[in-house]
Each structure stands twice: as structure tokens, then as C-alpha cells.
Design a protein around this motif. Structure first.
Motif, PDB file in Angstrom:
ATOM      1  N   ILE A  52       0.823  -1.206   0.000  1.00  0.00           N
ATOM      2  CA  ILE A  52       0.000   0.000   0.000  1.00  0.00           C
ATOM      3  C   ILE A  52       0.860   1.260   0.000  1.00  0.00           C
ATOM      4  O   ILE A  52       0.464   2.291  -0.565  1.00  0.00           O
ATOM      5  CB  ILE A  52      -0.980   0.018   1.200  1.00  0.00           C
ATOM      6  CG1 ILE A  52      -2.018   1.138   1.043  1.00  0.00           C
ATOM      7  CG2 ILE A  52      -0.236   0.142   2.520  1.00  0.00           C
ATOM      8  CD1 ILE A  52      -2.933   0.980  -0.143  1.00  0.00           C
ATOM      9  N   LEU A  53       2.058   1.220   0.567  1.00  0.00           N
ATOM     10  CA  LEU A  53       2.894   2.421   0.641  1.00  0.00           C
ATOM     11  C   LEU A  53       3.304   2.886  -0.757  1.00  0.00           C
ATOM     12  O   LEU A  53       3.127   4.059  -1.110  1.00  0.00           O
ATOM     13  CB  LEU A  53       4.120   2.160   1.505  1.00  0.00           C
ATOM     14  CG  LEU A  53       3.838   1.798   2.970  1.00  0.00           C
ATOM     15  CD1 LEU A  53       5.141   1.506   3.698  1.00  0.00           C
ATOM     16  CD2 LEU A  53       3.081   2.907   3.667  1.00  0.00           C
ATOM     17  N   GLN A  54       3.850   1.975  -1.561  1.00  0.00           N
ATOM     18  CA  GLN A  54       4.267   2.349  -2.910  1.00  0.00           C
ATOM     19  C   GLN A  54       3.067   2.677  -3.790  1.00  0.00           C
ATOM     20  O   GLN A  54       3.100   3.625  -4.580  1.00  0.00           O
ATOM     21  CB  GLN A  54       5.096   1.221  -3.530  1.00  0.00           C
ATOM     22  CG  GLN A  54       5.668   1.550  -4.906  1.00  0.00           C
ATOM     23  CD  GLN A  54       6.679   2.696  -4.884  1.00  0.00           C
ATOM     24  OE1 GLN A  54       7.190   3.057  -3.830  1.00  0.00           O
ATOM     25  NE2 GLN A  54       6.943   3.276  -6.042  1.00  0.00           N
ATOM     26  N   ARG A  55       2.007   1.925  -3.647  1.00  0.00           N
ATOM     27  CA  ARG A  55       0.808   2.186  -4.445  1.00  0.00           C
ATOM     28  C   ARG A  55       0.217   3.554  -4.112  1.00  0.00           C
ATOM     29  O   ARG A  55      -0.252   4.270  -4.999  1.00  0.00           O
ATOM     30  CB  ARG A  55      -0.221   1.066  -4.233  1.00  0.00           C
ATOM     31  CG  ARG A  55       0.240  -0.262  -4.783  1.00  0.00           C
ATOM     32  CD  ARG A  55      -0.660  -1.403  -4.396  1.00  0.00           C
ATOM     33  NE  ARG A  55      -1.858  -1.463  -5.228  1.00  0.00           N
ATOM     34  CZ  ARG A  55      -2.642  -2.536  -5.314  1.00  0.00           C
ATOM     35  NH1 ARG A  55      -2.321  -3.641  -4.642  1.00  0.00           N
ATOM     36  NH2 ARG A  55      -3.715  -2.533  -6.072  1.00  0.00           N
ATOM     37  N   PHE A  56       0.250   3.902  -2.853  1.00  0.00           N
ATOM     38  CA  PHE A  56      -0.244   5.206  -2.429  1.00  0.00           C
ATOM     39  C   PHE A  56       0.605   6.318  -3.035  1.00  0.00           C
ATOM     40  O   PHE A  56       0.089   7.302  -3.583  1.00  0.00           O
ATOM     41  CB  PHE A  56      -0.225   5.276  -0.905  1.00  0.00           C
ATOM     42  CG  PHE A  56      -0.849   6.512  -0.316  1.00  0.00           C
ATOM     43  CD1 PHE A  56      -2.198   6.548  -0.009  1.00  0.00           C
ATOM     44  CD2 PHE A  56      -0.084   7.647  -0.045  1.00  0.00           C
ATOM     45  CE1 PHE A  56      -2.776   7.680   0.546  1.00  0.00           C
ATOM     46  CE2 PHE A  56      -0.655   8.776   0.503  1.00  0.00           C
ATOM     47  CZ  PHE A  56      -2.001   8.797   0.802  1.00  0.00           C
ATOM     48  N   LEU A  57       1.923   6.157  -2.980  1.00  0.00           N
ATOM     49  CA  LEU A  57       2.826   7.183  -3.500  1.00  0.00           C
ATOM     50  C   LEU A  57       2.644   7.388  -5.011  1.00  0.00           C
ATOM     51  O   LEU A  57       2.494   8.522  -5.474  1.00  0.00           O
ATOM     52  CB  LEU A  57       4.275   6.812  -3.214  1.00  0.00           C
ATOM     53  CG  LEU A  57       4.834   7.160  -1.840  1.00  0.00           C
ATOM     54  CD1 LEU A  57       6.231   6.599  -1.681  1.00  0.00           C
ATOM     55  CD2 LEU A  57       4.824   8.666  -1.602  1.00  0.00           C
ATOM     56  N   VAL A  58       2.691   6.303  -5.770  1.00  0.00           N
ATOM     57  CA  VAL A  58       2.640   6.450  -7.228  1.00  0.00           C
ATOM     58  C   VAL A  58       1.255   6.844  -7.719  1.00  0.00           C
ATOM     59  O   VAL A  58       1.113   7.345  -8.843  1.00  0.00           O
ATOM     60  CB  VAL A  58       3.113   5.162  -7.939  1.00  0.00           C
ATOM     61  CG1 VAL A  58       4.541   4.822  -7.544  1.00  0.00           C
ATOM     62  CG2 VAL A  58       2.176   3.999  -7.677  1.00  0.00           C
ATOM     63  N   SER A  59       0.239   6.664  -6.904  1.00  0.00           N
ATOM     64  CA  SER A  59      -1.127   7.038  -7.313  1.00  0.00           C
ATOM     65  C   SER A  59      -1.286   8.549  -7.445  1.00  0.00           C
ATOM     66  O   SER A  59      -2.165   9.023  -8.166  1.00  0.00           O
ATOM     67  CB  SER A  59      -2.155   6.507  -6.311  1.00  0.00           C
ATOM     68  OG  SER A  59      -2.170   7.286  -5.122  1.00  0.00           O
ATOM     69  N   GLY A  60      -0.454   9.321  -6.726  1.00  0.00           N
ATOM     70  CA  GLY A  60      -0.623  10.770  -6.699  1.00  0.00           C
ATOM     71  C   GLY A  60      -1.785  11.223  -5.829  1.00  0.00           C
ATOM     72  O   GLY A  60      -2.033  12.422  -5.698  1.00  0.00           O
ATOM     73  N   ARG A  61      -2.476  10.283  -5.232  1.00  0.00           N
ATOM     74  CA  ARG A  61      -3.645  10.603  -4.392  1.00  0.00           C
ATOM     75  C   ARG A  61      -3.203  10.701  -2.937  1.00  0.00           C
ATOM     76  O   ARG A  61      -3.522   9.858  -2.109  1.00  0.00           O
ATOM     77  CB  ARG A  61      -4.723   9.547  -4.597  1.00  0.00           C
ATOM     78  CG  ARG A  61      -5.290   9.548  -6.013  1.00  0.00           C
ATOM     79  CD  ARG A  61      -6.095   8.295  -6.317  1.00  0.00           C
ATOM     80  NE  ARG A  61      -6.812   8.426  -7.576  1.00  0.00           N
ATOM     81  CZ  ARG A  61      -6.287   8.189  -8.779  1.00  0.00           C
ATOM     82  NH1 ARG A  61      -5.010   7.822  -8.867  1.00  0.00           N
ATOM     83  NH2 ARG A  61      -7.012   8.325  -9.886  1.00  0.00           N
ATOM     84  N   SER A  62      -2.484  11.763  -2.647  1.00  0.00           N
ATOM     85  CA  SER A  62      -1.823  11.906  -1.346  1.00  0.00           C
ATOM     86  C   SER A  62      -2.700  12.507  -0.264  1.00  0.00           C
ATOM     87  O   SER A  62      -2.445  12.332   0.917  1.00  0.00           O
ATOM     88  CB  SER A  62      -0.577  12.790  -1.494  1.00  0.00           C
ATOM     89  OG  SER A  62      -0.956  14.108  -1.874  1.00  0.00           O
ATOM     90  N   GLY A  63      -3.724  13.256  -0.666  1.00  0.00           N
ATOM     91  CA  GLY A  63      -4.370  14.113   0.309  1.00  0.00           C
ATOM     92  C   GLY A  63      -3.444  15.267   0.673  1.00  0.00           C
ATOM     93  O   GLY A  63      -2.390  15.458   0.046  1.00  0.00           O
ATOM     94  N   PHE A  64      -3.795  16.023   1.696  1.00  0.00           N
ATOM     95  CA  PHE A  64      -3.040  17.236   2.011  1.00  0.00           C
ATOM     96  C   PHE A  64      -3.244  17.624   3.473  1.00  0.00           C
ATOM     97  O   PHE A  64      -4.287  17.353   4.072  1.00  0.00           O
ATOM     98  CB  PHE A  64      -3.465  18.396   1.101  1.00  0.00           C
ATOM     99  CG  PHE A  64      -4.907  18.320   0.666  1.00  0.00           C
ATOM    100  CD1 PHE A  64      -5.913  18.886   1.411  1.00  0.00           C
ATOM    101  CD2 PHE A  64      -5.242  17.638  -0.499  1.00  0.00           C
ATOM    102  CE1 PHE A  64      -7.242  18.784   1.025  1.00  0.00           C
ATOM    103  CE2 PHE A  64      -6.578  17.529  -0.895  1.00  0.00           C
ATOM    104  CZ  PHE A  64      -7.580  18.108  -0.131  1.00  0.00           C
ATOM    105  N   TYR A  65      -2.211  18.255   4.009  1.00  0.00           N
ATOM    106  CA  TYR A  65      -2.271  18.750   5.376  1.00  0.00           C
ATOM    107  C   TYR A  65      -2.621  20.233   5.393  1.00  0.00           C
ATOM    108  O   TYR A  65      -2.149  21.012   4.557  1.00  0.00           O
ATOM    109  CB  TYR A  65      -0.925  18.576   6.064  1.00  0.00           C
ATOM    110  CG  TYR A  65      -0.624  17.173   6.527  1.00  0.00           C
ATOM    111  CD1 TYR A  65      -1.240  16.651   7.663  1.00  0.00           C
ATOM    112  CD2 TYR A  65       0.291  16.384   5.845  1.00  0.00           C
ATOM    113  CE1 TYR A  65      -0.950  15.367   8.100  1.00  0.00           C
ATOM    114  CE2 TYR A  65       0.594  15.099   6.281  1.00  0.00           C
ATOM    115  CZ  TYR A  65      -0.030  14.609   7.401  1.00  0.00           C
ATOM    116  OH  TYR A  65       0.255  13.333   7.834  1.00  0.00           O
ATOM    117  N   PHE A  66      -3.419  20.598   6.387  1.00  0.00           N
ATOM    118  CA  PHE A  66      -3.734  21.998   6.674  1.00  0.00           C
ATOM    119  C   PHE A  66      -3.062  22.408   7.979  1.00  0.00           C
ATOM    120  O   PHE A  66      -2.980  21.621   8.927  1.00  0.00           O
ATOM    121  CB  PHE A  66      -5.237  22.203   6.879  1.00  0.00           C
ATOM    122  CG  PHE A  66      -6.095  22.018   5.662  1.00  0.00           C
ATOM    123  CD1 PHE A  66      -5.930  22.817   4.537  1.00  0.00           C
ATOM    124  CD2 PHE A  66      -7.106  21.063   5.657  1.00  0.00           C
ATOM    125  CE1 PHE A  66      -6.753  22.673   3.429  1.00  0.00           C
ATOM    126  CE2 PHE A  66      -7.935  20.909   4.561  1.00  0.00           C
ATOM    127  CZ  PHE A  66      -7.755  21.705   3.436  1.00  0.00           C
TER     128      PHE A  66
END
Length: 217
Positions: A132-146
């Protein structure tokens, strides 16, 4: 642009393979008003304050629209709101459209877009799978911090409104590209370094790449 779900959790022990860790990633939706403070939401805490939390990672947001992608990617997985450890499950906010430094109101609070999420092994603990770590990274679907500019009360159903935008500054999606597969893109590096709201730790991380990759003779 809406807040679909507010999710919180206190740190708990979790086991993955042979390791037991303490983590706050097991967020659950809560109903009703929740106080958003400078460091977190009431009822929410981070376990490892070295890499999580702090004023520039006060609240983590993840687009609800990404869940459709992950449902297709992870067939059979149960993916309730908060599955990615997000505090805010959002609608209508995307990495490609949010610039570092953009300011938004939500409920009676004001938040500022600060940085993408770079996953740590706790995401593998949550999903019980290493890939899941690599898949999350390469997906570009990171979300964002406020970060939180003004404390206030938020709840599911509240609308986000832009108060100011920074169209010349780097987007969350561009930050993801720099981290994953365009590490020495000088145009993006310069754009990041000239974005005033970029956190200093990111600035230090990217500065060494401005001269290009090191060449070994």
C-alpha cells in the motif's frame, strides 16, 4: 466543496506481522460539532510526534473522490471514511487544484494548505499489506495537510470557501511529482522554493536538488 466526514482517534496499539506499534491512524467518523485547534481536533491525537502532528500538520484531509479509485484497486477491501487516517474526508478539493498557502474557511475555522502526505509504515499497519505504501505514492492521491490559522468549530456537512489563493505557488500534485518521479525537475524545484508557505523541512529537503543529481565519476 464540502466536509463529508470528521474523523478522530486516540493512539492505540496495533500489530502487523510480528511488530506491535502505537498509532493514531485508526480514525472513526464523529457526528456533531468538533473543535479544531492549532494542533489537532478535539478527540484526536498522534502517537509519533516526530513525523506526525505539529502546527503544519494539524489536520489531514483526503478527497472522498479517491475512494472509488481505491475500491477498484483493492478489491474486497472495506474502506469506510477515515480509512487513510484522514481527519477530514472532503468533496470537491483536489491535489491538482490546491496551492501551498491557499486559505480556506470551514465552519468557524480558517485553514491553510501546507503540504502533501508522505505515507509511513503505519499505513501498512492499517491496511495489513506492505504494497500500500508504494501504491499510495505512485497514485498521486496523497491528500493534504492543513495548518490552522483560526481555531473554530467544524462538522460534517460544512462547506469549504476559499478566502485567498496562491496561483503562482506550487500545487500539492506538483509536490507529489517532485517527491516521486520528477526529483530534479528544476522548474518545479524553483516553484516550490519560491512558495512562501512551504514548510522549512520541505525547503531543506528540496534545496540540495537545485544543482541536479550528483554525478559519480
Amino acid at each position: 466543496m464540502k466536509l463529508i466526514s470528521v474523523n478522530v482517534a486516540l493512539p492505540r496499539l496495533a500489530t502487523y506481522k510480528t511488530e506491535t506499534v502505537k498509532t493514531g491512524i485508526f480514525k472513526k467518523p464523529v457526528s456533531g460539532p468538533v473543535q479544531l485547534r492549532t494542533l489537532n481536533l478535539d478527540g484526536d491525537r498522534q502517537a509519533d510526534l516526530i513525523v506526525h502532528g505539529g502546527p503544519l500538520k494539524a489536520v489531514y484531509a483526503y478527497p472522498s473522490e479517491h475512494y472509488e479509485f481505491w475500491n477498484a484497486e483493492l478489491l474486497g477491501a472495506n474502506l469506510p471514511w477515515g480509512m487513510f487516517g484522514e481527519n477530514f474526508t472532503t468533496e470537491g478539493l483536489f491535489e491538482s487544484e490546491l496551492h501551498i498557502g491557499d486559505r480556506l474557511s470551514i465552519g468557524s475555522a480558517i485553514v491553510v494548505v501546507r503540504q502533501p502526505r508522505i505515507p509511513c509504515y503505519k499505513l501498512a499497519v492499517k491496511f495489513q499489506r506492505n504494497d500500500i505504501l508504494q501504491r499510495f505514492l505512485v497514485s498521486g492521491r496523497s491528500g493534504f495537510y492543513f495548518s490552522v490559522e483560526q481555531e473554530g468549530t467544524v462538522q460534517a456537512g460544512d462547506s469549504f470557501e476559499f478566502l485567498s489563493r496562491e496561483p503562482l505557488d506550487i500545487t500539492i500534485a506538483e509536490m507529489n511529482r517532485l517527491f516521486v518521479d520528477e526529483k530534479y525537475n528544476q522548474e518545479l524545484l524553483n516553484k516550490a522554493m519560491t512558495s512562501p508557505a512551504l514548510p522549512e523541512d520541505w525547503r531543506e529537503y528540496l534545496r540540495k536538488r537545485l544543482t541536479g543529481p550528483e554525478i559519480v565519476a
